[in-house]
Write a protein that holds these residues in place. Structure first.
Motif, PDB file in Angstrom:
ATOM      1  N   THR A  62       0.759  -1.100   0.072  1.00 50.17           N
ATOM      2  CA  THR A  62      -0.087  -0.018   0.111  1.00 50.17           C
ATOM      3  C   THR A  62       0.979   1.347  -0.072  1.00 50.17           C
ATOM      4  O   THR A  62       0.749   2.357  -0.719  1.00 50.17           O
ATOM      5  CB  THR A  62      -0.921   0.141   1.119  1.00 50.17           C
ATOM      6  OG1 THR A  62      -1.902  -1.215   1.198  1.00 50.17           O
ATOM      7  CG2 THR A  62      -1.914   1.277   1.151  1.00 50.17           C
ATOM      8  N   SER A 100       2.956   1.486  -3.211  1.00 45.81           N
ATOM      9  CA  SER A 100       2.257   2.087  -4.510  1.00 45.81           C
ATOM     10  C   SER A 100       1.727   3.291  -4.377  1.00 45.81           C
ATOM     11  O   SER A 100       1.732   4.251  -5.299  1.00 45.81           O
ATOM     12  CB  SER A 100       0.884   0.926  -4.394  1.00 45.81           C
ATOM     13  OG  SER A 100       0.009   1.588  -5.410  1.00 45.81           O
ATOM     14  N   HIS A 101       1.359   3.979  -3.298  1.00 51.34           N
ATOM     15  CA  HIS A 101       0.968   5.235  -2.903  1.00 51.34           C
ATOM     16  C   HIS A 101       2.405   6.246  -3.288  1.00 51.34           C
ATOM     17  O   HIS A 101       2.198   7.109  -3.945  1.00 51.34           O
ATOM     18  CB  HIS A 101       0.931   5.670  -1.306  1.00 51.34           C
ATOM     19  CG  HIS A 101       0.584   7.064  -1.242  1.00 51.34           C
ATOM     20  ND1 HIS A 101      -0.699   7.722  -1.717  1.00 51.34           N
ATOM     21  CD2 HIS A 101       1.202   8.138  -0.574  1.00 51.34           C
ATOM     22  CE1 HIS A 101      -0.613   8.911  -1.220  1.00 51.34           C
ATOM     23  NE2 HIS A 101       0.502   9.170  -0.448  1.00 51.34           N
ATOM     24  N   LYS A 145       3.425   5.922  -7.213  1.00 51.55           N
ATOM     25  CA  LYS A 145       2.208   6.063  -8.027  1.00 51.55           C
ATOM     26  C   LYS A 145       2.029   4.830  -9.038  1.00 51.55           C
ATOM     27  O   LYS A 145       1.415   5.006  -9.968  1.00 51.55           O
ATOM     28  CB  LYS A 145       2.464   7.247  -8.647  1.00 51.55           C
ATOM     29  CG  LYS A 145       2.685   8.571  -7.913  1.00 51.55           C
ATOM     30  CD  LYS A 145       1.460   8.776  -7.195  1.00 51.55           C
ATOM     31  CE  LYS A 145       1.678  10.252  -6.344  1.00 51.55           C
ATOM     32  NZ  LYS A 145       1.843  10.317  -5.038  1.00 51.55           N
ATOM     33  N   PRO A 202       0.482   1.023  -9.380  1.00 50.55           N
ATOM     34  CA  PRO A 202      -0.677   0.386  -8.840  1.00 50.55           C
ATOM     35  C   PRO A 202      -0.072  -0.886  -8.463  1.00 50.55           C
ATOM     36  O   PRO A 202       0.689  -1.761  -9.289  1.00 50.55           O
ATOM     37  CB  PRO A 202      -1.701   0.424  -9.792  1.00 50.55           C
ATOM     38  CG  PRO A 202      -1.569   1.142 -10.576  1.00 50.55           C
ATOM     39  CD  PRO A 202      -0.090   1.689 -10.629  1.00 50.55           C
ATOM     40  N   ASP A 259      -0.613  -4.803  -6.324  1.00 49.92           N
ATOM     41  CA  ASP A 259      -1.630  -5.702  -5.491  1.00 49.92           C
ATOM     42  C   ASP A 259      -1.042  -5.905  -4.210  1.00 49.92           C
ATOM     43  O   ASP A 259       0.256  -5.989  -3.913  1.00 49.92           O
ATOM     44  CB  ASP A 259      -1.567  -7.315  -6.347  1.00 49.92           C
ATOM     45  CG  ASP A 259      -2.505  -8.023  -5.858  1.00 49.92           C
ATOM     46  OD1 ASP A 259      -2.185  -9.083  -5.166  1.00 49.92           O
ATOM     47  OD2 ASP A 259      -3.939  -7.770  -5.982  1.00 49.92           O
ATOM     48  N   ARG A 283       5.251   2.871 -17.748  1.00 48.02           N
ATOM     49  CA  ARG A 283       3.816   3.426 -17.817  1.00 48.02           C
ATOM     50  C   ARG A 283       3.786   4.707 -18.563  1.00 48.02           C
ATOM     51  O   ARG A 283       4.479   5.468 -18.679  1.00 48.02           O
ATOM     52  CB  ARG A 283       3.531   3.886 -16.056  1.00 48.02           C
ATOM     53  CG  ARG A 283       3.138   2.973 -15.292  1.00 48.02           C
ATOM     54  CD  ARG A 283       3.022   3.621 -14.030  1.00 48.02           C
ATOM     55  NE  ARG A 283       1.719   4.387 -13.885  1.00 48.02           N
ATOM     56  CZ  ARG A 283       1.795   5.394 -12.976  1.00 48.02           C
ATOM     57  NH1 ARG A 283       2.504   5.654 -12.043  1.00 48.02           N
ATOM     58  NH2 ARG A 283       0.464   6.251 -13.245  1.00 48.02           N
ATOM     59  N   VAL A 327      -4.007   3.011 -14.364  1.00 47.38           N
ATOM     60  CA  VAL A 327      -4.911   1.963 -13.677  1.00 47.38           C
ATOM     61  C   VAL A 327      -4.647   0.609 -14.278  1.00 47.38           C
ATOM     62  O   VAL A 327      -4.750  -0.388 -13.777  1.00 47.38           O
ATOM     63  CB  VAL A 327      -6.197   2.570 -14.143  1.00 47.38           C
ATOM     64  CG1 VAL A 327      -7.344   1.366 -13.559  1.00 47.38           C
ATOM     65  CG2 VAL A 327      -6.371   3.886 -13.357  1.00 47.38           C
ATOM     66  N   ALA A 372      -1.127  -2.494 -13.172  1.00 49.05           N
ATOM     67  CA  ALA A 372      -1.116  -3.395 -11.964  1.00 49.05           C
ATOM     68  C   ALA A 372      -1.370  -4.811 -12.270  1.00 49.05           C
ATOM     69  O   ALA A 372      -2.142  -5.074 -13.456  1.00 49.05           O
ATOM     70  CB  ALA A 372      -2.124  -2.900 -10.955  1.00 49.05           C
ATOM     71  N   ALA A 397      -5.709  -8.198  -9.451  1.00 48.69           N
ATOM     72  CA  ALA A 397      -5.595  -8.388  -7.940  1.00 48.69           C
ATOM     73  C   ALA A 397      -6.568  -9.781  -7.629  1.00 48.69           C
ATOM     74  O   ALA A 397      -7.080 -10.465  -8.460  1.00 48.69           O
ATOM     75  CB  ALA A 397      -6.847  -7.191  -7.586  1.00 48.69           C
TER      76      ALA A 397
END
Length: 140
Positions: free
Chosen positions: A60, A63-64, A67, A69, A71, A95, A101, A104, A107
């Motif tokens: 998490t 990823s933040h 930038k 994405p 899993d 990217r 979006v 990634a 999921a």
């Protein structure tokens, strides 16, 4: 608390395996996993004793910060700091701003085989995947 781990990574144009690896090192050091970093960046997270909760937090926060994405199971898919840093750097380099979006990996929760699992069962599954070999998953 180590303030470096809370600092965001450089802009996407400056993301390299080295900068991501340094960020991961600071993040691990903040959580007292740093004694293993002197061994090698190729030491698996499972050998460091990374818990499933910390693995999800790592995904998490990384990823933040990056930038990119990610899993929640990224630490299982790329099981060492070096391989994870390489993946993030490669993903950031490839990217396009419009398809952020779509970069990634799918999921795990989108997979019908895992939809019956609640949050605790997913954490248990991740823990069993990250733990040293031999620890069996106990299904509830």
């Amino acid at each position: 608390m180590n303030t470096f781990a809370m600092a965001p990574l450089p802009a996407l144009s400056a993301l390299t395996q080295t900068t991501v690896s340094e960020w991961i090192s600071y993040w691990l050091a903040e959580r007292d996993y740093d004694e293993y970093l002197s061994i090698c960046a190729d030491t698996p997270f499972s050998e460091m004793g990374l818990s499933s909760i910390d693995a999800v937090e790592l995904a998490t926060e990384l990823s933040h910060a990056s930038k990119v994405p990610l899993d929640a199971t990224i630490a299982w898919q790329y099981p060492t700091p070096a391989t994870l840093a390489g993946y993030i750097a490669d993903a950031a380099a490839s990217r396009q701003p419009d398809d952020a979006v779509h970069t990634a990996p799918p999921a795990v929760t989108d997979n019908p085989a895992f939809q019956h699992l609640d949050e605790q069962a997913m954490a248990d599954l991740l823990e069993s995947l990250l733990s040293p070999a031999g620890k069996a998953l106990q299904v509830r």
